[in-house]
Design an enzyme around this catalytic site. Structure first.
Site, PDB file in Angstrom:
ATOM      1  N   HIS A 152       2.461  -3.570 -46.478  1.00  0.00           N
ATOM      2  CA  HIS A 152       3.253  -3.809 -47.681  1.00  0.00           C
ATOM      3  C   HIS A 152       3.057  -2.684 -48.684  1.00  0.00           C
ATOM      4  CE1 HIS A 152       0.248  -4.804 -50.849  1.00  0.00           C
ATOM      5  NE2 HIS A 152      -0.531  -5.089 -49.823  1.00  0.00           N
ATOM      6  N   CYS A 153       3.986  -2.617 -49.652  1.00  0.00           N
ATOM      7  CA  CYS A 153       3.829  -1.750 -50.818  1.00  0.00           C
ATOM      8  C   CYS A 153       4.038  -2.617 -52.055  1.00  0.00           C
ATOM      9  CB  CYS A 153       4.777  -0.551 -50.750  1.00  0.00           C
ATOM     10  SG  CYS A 153       6.514  -0.965 -50.513  1.00  0.00           S
ATOM     11  N   THR A 154       4.598  -2.094 -53.118  1.00  0.00           N
ATOM     12  CA  THR A 154       4.760  -2.899 -54.332  1.00  0.00           C
ATOM     13  C   THR A 154       5.976  -3.813 -54.235  1.00  0.00           C
ATOM     14  OG1 THR A 154       3.622  -1.316 -55.765  1.00  0.00           O
ATOM     15  CG2 THR A 154       5.171  -2.803 -56.821  1.00  0.00           C
TER      16      THR A 154
END
Length: 261
Positions: A152-154
């Site tokens: 995941h990222c933001t």
């Protein structure tokens, strides 16, 4: 090389939704999984998400899925500002990829400038040595580590979206399937986008909403920018994976074996 599939844990046919991470989903899609050359994608192997600011119930849901490794693609600054919630049984790994640089979005003149910034971000996924090293590490870990895994990222849309597109490419999905999966972010994370656009309107005024909206969505032109850079520098996605990321037959074959039923 580890070749461990999750046990025959039944997967719900519909998209699993987390109240506190609205862009969480299975890389392989819903139902029987996306069709690919030679079969269908196996669900319950790899998951993607936005940042894991999770309620206790949602952290428990990920634990129930058996998530073994969480790959966090955010910058150190993003991680420090909003550290992931602990997921019981999961090991957290930091695999930083540069997202949308703050200095590039401050003082944007119009929506066209915002869209150009987004295409530059996707260009960097392909040409930046640091980004290539991080994607190489991520895909190698996905190929060799215990399953299932989550990355995941933001917002779960750009850095995560490119990683997911690469997995679908390796699995043998066609480009239409890859694009549809990529664009799904705009549907499943609409509530989060509305919240942040509301904050922009409150702090910068109503005219700023249209200016900044391109940075909060995914768009076919963004993904195409990455593919165009791949074609320019490596000729094909396979060339990018092998020459740009340094992945070999063993790693690519292991990813495909894990993903294709």
């Amino acid at each position: 090389m580890t070749d461990t599939h999750p046990s025959s844990r039944p997967m719900p046919e519909e998209l699993i939704r987390l109240a506190s991470a609205d862009n969480f989903r299975d890389v392989a899609g819903t139902g029987t999984g996306y069709p690919v050359a030679g079969g269908r994608m196996r669900r319950g192997i790899f998951f993607r998400s936005n940042e894991l600011q999770l309620t206790a119930a949602d952290a428990g849901a990920l634990a129930d899925l058996g998530v073994a490794i969480i790959h966090d693609l955010r910058s150190s600054m993003e991680v420090d500002a909003h550290p992931d919630a602990e997921v019981p049984g999961a090991t957290w790994q930091h695999v930083e990829v540069t997202g949308i640089p703050t200095e590039m979005v401050q003082g944007l003149a119009d929506a066209g400038a915002a869209a150009r910034v987004m295409r530059e971000v996707y260009d960097a996924f392909v040409v930046s040595p640091a980004a290539r090293a991080s994607y190489a590490r991520l895909l190698t870990d996905l190929a060799t580590g215990p399953l299932p895994q989550l990355f995941h990222c933001t917002a779960g849309k750009d850095r995560t979206g490119w990683a997911s597109a690469l997995l679908l490419e390796v699995a043998g999905a066609d480009r239409a399937t890859i694009l549809a999966d990529y664009l799904l972010t705009n549907d499943v994370s609409a509530a989060t986008r509305t919240k942040y656009l509301g904050m922009i309107e409150e702090h910068l005024g109503p005219d700023a909403v249209a200016v900044y909206e391109p940075t909060m969505v995914v768009d076919e032109s963004y993904l195409q920018a990455a593919y165009d850079k791949v074609a320019e520098h490596y000729g094909s996605v396979d060339g990018y994976l092998r020459e740009g990321l340094g992945l070999d037959d063993e790693v690519l074959g292991a990813i495909r074996s894990r993903l294709v039923a």
